[in-house]
Motif scaffolding. Structure first.
Motif: not given
Length: 245
Positions: A156-179
């Protein structure tokens, strides 16, 4: 012994993506196609986005990895997804499934479970989505949130990076899936590929927030940060923890 994810590994994989320029085909939420394509491009990949039933087999056959996102779904899109997955599996290509909003719709949840039965490399969703999905077989399971949790039955792995504004911009999760898909194209171990990609997008988000006035400028700054991210900043800021199981 298995090499588990580290900031140094994330930096090495980012360099590989930039050098090899893998092709990623995206069956994507139509709301965020451009943002996702831009994200894949700035990390070094080559995106394609067609959802044409006549063309999908040819595009997936030429791609190095496939990302499937259920954000906007209709009968035509379901048929195209099934054909894309068939071609990817026949060619031994890695693919990631994001069962977006499967917690909103029983029919979408059923379709997501049908796709999981076809053997994705990775299934990625938020807590509500992943709890409903239930078992995902042998694939890597990613539960996203303020801390991303990755598990493949061995570690199991935990990644603790990111910023709260990621949740306020539509598509950041989709972008990370592409990456993640771009990283899967250069790294055979899905755990290492996904952890590296999530560390890259998370550190880039932290860098972007320092140069943004709010969510509106954050989305553009995130693309700039992904493009400019270097090894030193990634290694010094990536927060990757793991347990071997």
């Amino acid at each position: 012994m298995r090499n588990l994810p580290s900031p140094q590994m994330a930096a090495r994989l980012l360099a590989c993506v930039r050098e090899r320029r893998p092709r990623v085909h995206c069956l994507m939420n139509t709301v965020v196609q451009k943002f996702t394509a831009d994200g894949i491009t700035v990390v070094g990949g080559i995106p394609s986005m067609t959802s044409s039933r006549e063309e999908i087999a040819d595009f997936v056959a030429k791609a190095d990895a496939l990302t499937v996102n259920l954000g906007t779904l209709d009968a035509e899109h379901r048929a195209v997804i099934l054909r894309a997955v068939e071609v990817a599996n026949a060619g031994g290509k890695p693919w990631i499934l994001d069962p977006v909003h499967c917690d909103y719709s029983p029919s979408r949840l059923a379709f997501a479970r049908d796709l999981i039965a076809l053997g994705p490399t990775i299934v990625r969703g938020n807590r509500a989505e992943m709890e409903l999905i239930g078992e995902t077989g042998a694939c890597l399971r990613i539960q996203t949130g303020p801390v991303d949790h990755l598990a493949d039955g061995r570690a199991t792995v935990r990644i603790a990076n990111g910023h709260r504004w990621m949740a306020a911009v539509t598509g950041t999760g989709c972008l990370s899936g592409g990456v993640i898909a771009a990283f899967m194209a250069v790294e055979k171990d899905p755990l290492n590929a996904a952890a590296g990609a999530l560390a890259v997008t998370g550190v880039a988000a932290e860098c972007a927030a320092r140069n943004a006035a709010g969510p509106g400028t954050f989305g553009v700054a995130l693309l700039d940060a992904l493009s400019a991210l270097g090894e030193a900043e990634l290694v010094s800021h990536a927060r990757i923890e793991h347990d071997q199981g």
